[in-house]
Design an enzyme around this catalytic site. Sequence first.
Site, PDB file in Angstrom:
ATOM      1  CE1 TYR A   1      -5.207   4.106   8.818  1.00 21.76           C
ATOM      2  CE2 TYR A   1      -5.643   4.223  11.180  1.00 21.76           C
ATOM      3  CZ  TYR A   1      -4.943   3.696  10.117  1.00 21.76           C
ATOM      4  OH  TYR A   1      -3.970   2.746  10.346  1.00 21.76           O
TER       5      TYR A   1
ATOM      6  CE  LYS B   1       4.498   3.315  13.420  1.00 17.54           C
ATOM      7  NZ  LYS B   1       4.364   2.707  12.116  1.00 17.54           N
TER       8      LYS B   1
ATOM      9  CE1 TYR C   1      -1.076   4.010   9.486  1.00 17.05           C
ATOM     10  CE2 TYR C   1       0.113   2.671   7.879  1.00 17.05           C
ATOM     11  CZ  TYR C   1      -0.997   2.881   8.675  1.00 17.05           C
ATOM     12  OH  TYR C   1      -2.021   1.970   8.668  1.00 17.05           O
TER      13      TYR C   1
ATOM     14  CG  HIS D   1      -2.136  -0.801   1.080  1.00  9.42           C
ATOM     15  ND1 HIS D   1      -3.193  -0.733   1.942  1.00  9.42           N
ATOM     16  CD2 HIS D   1      -2.478  -1.706   0.131  1.00  9.42           C
ATOM     17  CE1 HIS D   1      -4.143  -1.565   1.534  1.00  9.42           C
ATOM     18  NE2 HIS D   1      -3.728  -2.174   0.443  1.00  9.42           N
TER      19      HIS D   1
ATOM     20  N   PRO E   1      -3.828   0.506  18.729  1.00  6.15           N
ATOM     21  CG  PRO E   1      -5.580  -0.920  18.170  1.00  6.15           C
ATOM     22  CD  PRO E   1      -5.016  -0.129  19.307  1.00  6.15           C
TER      23      PRO E   1
HETATM   24  C1  LIG Z   1      -6.728  -8.347  20.472  1.00  7.90           C
HETATM   25  C2  LIG Z   1      -5.558  -7.607  19.875  1.00  7.90           C
HETATM   26  C3  LIG Z   1      -5.684  -6.942  18.645  1.00  7.90           C
HETATM   27  C4  LIG Z   1      -4.600  -6.254  18.094  1.00  7.90           C
HETATM   28  N1  LIG Z   1      -4.752  -5.584  16.904  1.00  7.90           N
HETATM   29  C5  LIG Z   1      -3.679  -4.917  16.388  1.00  7.90           C
HETATM   30  C6  LIG Z   1      -3.785  -4.210  15.171  1.00  7.90           C
HETATM   31  O1  LIG Z   1      -4.833  -4.160  14.546  1.00  7.90           O
HETATM   32  N2  LIG Z   1      -2.667  -3.568  14.703  1.00  7.90           N
HETATM   33  C7  LIG Z   1      -1.442  -3.610  15.375  1.00  7.90           C
HETATM   34  O2  LIG Z   1      -0.437  -3.056  14.913  1.00  7.90           O
HETATM   35  N3  LIG Z   1      -1.336  -4.273  16.509  1.00  7.90           N
HETATM   36  C8  LIG Z   1      -2.412  -4.920  17.023  1.00  7.90           C
HETATM   37  N4  LIG Z   1      -2.279  -5.587  18.168  1.00  7.90           N
HETATM   38  C9  LIG Z   1      -0.959  -5.592  18.752  1.00  7.90           C
HETATM   39  C10 LIG Z   1      -0.057  -6.656  18.128  1.00  7.90           C
HETATM   40  O3  LIG Z   1      -0.803  -7.774  17.732  1.00  7.90           O
HETATM   41  C11 LIG Z   1       0.993  -7.012  19.165  1.00  7.90           C
HETATM   42  O4  LIG Z   1       1.751  -5.842  19.390  1.00  7.90           O
HETATM   43  C12 LIG Z   1       1.899  -8.170  18.775  1.00  7.90           C
HETATM   44  O5  LIG Z   1       1.179  -9.379  18.815  1.00  7.90           O
HETATM   45  C13 LIG Z   1       3.084  -8.248  19.730  1.00  7.90           C
HETATM   46  O6  LIG Z   1       3.791  -9.433  19.533  1.00  7.90           O
HETATM   47  P1  LIG Z   1       4.486 -10.163  20.759  1.00  7.90           P
HETATM   48  O7  LIG Z   1       5.182 -11.333  20.182  1.00  7.90           O
HETATM   49  O8  LIG Z   1       5.257  -9.175  21.543  1.00  7.90           O
HETATM   50  O9  LIG Z   1       3.304 -10.595  21.727  1.00  7.90           O
HETATM   51  P2  LIG Z   1       2.095 -11.608  21.491  1.00  7.90           P
HETATM   52  O10 LIG Z   1       1.680 -11.640  20.073  1.00  7.90           O
HETATM   53  O11 LIG Z   1       1.082 -11.258  22.524  1.00  7.90           O
HETATM   54  O12 LIG Z   1       2.729 -13.016  21.817  1.00  7.90           O
HETATM   55  C14 LIG Z   1       2.996 -13.423  23.134  1.00  7.90           C
HETATM   56  C15 LIG Z   1       2.916 -14.934  23.190  1.00  7.90           C
HETATM   57  O13 LIG Z   1       3.261 -15.378  24.493  1.00  7.90           O
HETATM   58  C16 LIG Z   1       2.347 -16.368  24.900  1.00  7.90           C
HETATM   59  N5  LIG Z   1       2.367 -16.376  26.365  1.00  7.90           N
HETATM   60  C17 LIG Z   1       1.726 -15.549  27.222  1.00  7.90           C
HETATM   61  N6  LIG Z   1       2.028 -15.869  28.483  1.00  7.90           N
HETATM   62  C18 LIG Z   1       2.891 -16.905  28.436  1.00  7.90           C
HETATM   63  C19 LIG Z   1       3.556 -17.671  29.425  1.00  7.90           C
HETATM   64  N7  LIG Z   1       3.386 -17.419  30.717  1.00  7.90           N
HETATM   65  N8  LIG Z   1       4.366 -18.675  29.027  1.00  7.90           N
HETATM   66  C20 LIG Z   1       4.536 -18.936  27.696  1.00  7.90           C
HETATM   67  N9  LIG Z   1       3.912 -18.243  26.723  1.00  7.90           N
HETATM   68  C21 LIG Z   1       3.111 -17.237  27.084  1.00  7.90           C
HETATM   69  C22 LIG Z   1       1.040 -15.932  24.297  1.00  7.90           C
HETATM   70  O14 LIG Z   1       0.125 -17.018  24.193  1.00  7.90           O
HETATM   71  C23 LIG Z   1       1.514 -15.447  22.918  1.00  7.90           C
HETATM   72  O15 LIG Z   1       1.566 -16.475  21.972  1.00  7.90           O
HETATM   73  C24 LIG Z   1      -3.355  -6.254  18.760  1.00  7.90           C
HETATM   74  C25 LIG Z   1      -3.228  -6.926  19.982  1.00  7.90           C
HETATM   75  C26 LIG Z   1      -4.307  -7.571  20.553  1.00  7.90           C
HETATM   76  C27 LIG Z   1      -4.147  -8.254  21.900  1.00  7.90           C
END
Ligand SMILES: Cc1cc2nc3c(=O)[nH]c(=O)nc-3n(C[C@H](O)[C@H](O)[C@H](O)COP(=O)(O)OP(=O)(O)OC[C@H]3O[C@@H](n4cnc5c(N)ncnc54)[C@H](O)[C@@H]3O)c2cc1C
Length: 398
Positions: free
Chosen positions: A205, A300, A387, A74, A296
């Site tokens: 948006y 980011k 962005y 995009h 969100p």
């Molecule tokens: C519902 C939702 C919608 C979102 N929508 C957007 C969006 O539209 N746009 C955007 O940019 N960002 C969005 N985000 C944010 C984005 O998805 C996150 O920033 C991203 O997933 C971060 O990645 P991560 O690997 O740090 O954490 P996560 O993706 O949260 O991964 C963490 C992992 O650790 C696991 N875990 C948790 N506790 C434990 C434990 N005690 N032991 C072992 N494993 C564990 C979890 O199951 C998960 O698989 C959203 C987040 C959520 C919650």
Amino acid sequence: MRTRTQVGIVGAGPAGLLLSHLLAQRGIDSVLIEIRSREYCEARQRAGVLEAGSVALLRAAGLAGRLDRHGIEHGGIYLQFGGERRHIDFRDLTGKTVTVYAQTEVVRDLIARRITDGGAGAIQFSVTSPQVADLDTDRPVLRYTSQDGVRYEVSCDAIAGCDGFHGICRTAVPADALTIVERGYPYAWLGILADVPPSTDELIYAHHARGFALHSLRTPAVSRLYLQVSPDEDIASWPDERIWAELSERFALPGWTLRPGPVLDKSITPMRSFVSAPMRYGRLFLAGDAAHIVPPTGAKGLNLALADVAYLAPALDGLLHGRPDKAEAYSETCLQRVWRATHFSWWMTTMLHRTPGADDLEAPLQLAQLRYTTTSRAAATSLAENYTGLPLNADSAA
Ligand SMILES: Cc1cc2nc3c(=O)[nH]c(=O)nc-3n(C[C@H](O)[C@H](O)[C@H](O)COP(=O)(O)OP(=O)(O)OC[C@H]3O[C@@H](n4cnc5c(N)ncnc54)[C@H](O)[C@@H]3O)c2cc1C
């Protein structure tokens, strides 16, 4: 059972999975544990927009085969307000683009690659009772019970807490060793995944008197749409017809119609800004949502998680080989990017959402800012630059 690895990784989200891959490329062993099943991780609907730097990072790591085939490039976004829809042209303003590719796909690609490279045991899914301990020593410990009921104690050189906002790693740090800054917003997003081609070529948006709306997409056949709702909204009071009617109203524009379709997934996400610093305690390194959350609106969260581990992999490599300088700089380096993204996400959020009970000043100020952002090249460039993403530190890929 006592075992040994170089890096224990908690959480198989984007941060933990990419870190485990980047470490493997450097010849560093890791044990990656995850409390959920593989199926659950691969189906969890979340983000969908990759910055130019995230795409380059995944390409450089040899992970972009499907991304290059199915990602949709995009060159901008639309800002809609006051009955008009205006385009912000990222290509023209910055020479950069973003790529629409669902987080579910990023996670699927990463899981498949880890299992191909490291075997079926490369990721321990569905573990129970995970614990981290001895974080302020040179031999931190990771404990967990595997899916088949064996209790493991893994002696590590370092532990990466990639376990998201609700994980155990950040809370294992003594409270007086962390500074937490947090703001909850008085609204949430009701998000749907719909089995219908998007009604737009790029994200819209929309600022509206009834609240913000976002038209995003996942593929040429699947749309992702969001509505600003109250944080205590009951999803049961939002049947599909009500969602489509509300979306149609907030996106209304003469000569344009929103195509409705079957809703595949529906959820409500609260919005918060949260930064926990430093991102390191002893031999525990926090990455991604475990250390910071942004609303969100600026797309980011996923990109920050990938950027953190792009720094963390070389930092851990150095630490394990007697060169601790990058590990020592890890938190400060990442936090600079985190705070920039935190500001941008807050700015986009407060420019576009209606605060319940807001005074008469809010909407005119928002509209003035939206007009300025869409008519001043300098203001539009600032949005486009943030962005599409700041460049990753050149050191990160080294
Ligand atoms: C519902 C939702 C919608 C979102 N929508 C957007 C969006 O539209 N746009 C955007 O940019 N960002 C969005 N985000 C944010 C984005 O998805 C996150 O920033 C991203 O997933 C971060 O990645 P991560 O690997 O740090 O954490 P996560 O993706 O949260 O991964 C963490 C992992 O650790 C696991 N875990 C948790 N506790 C434990 C434990 N005690 N032991 C072992 N494993 C564990 C979890 O199951 C998960 O698989 C959203 C987040 C959520 C919650």
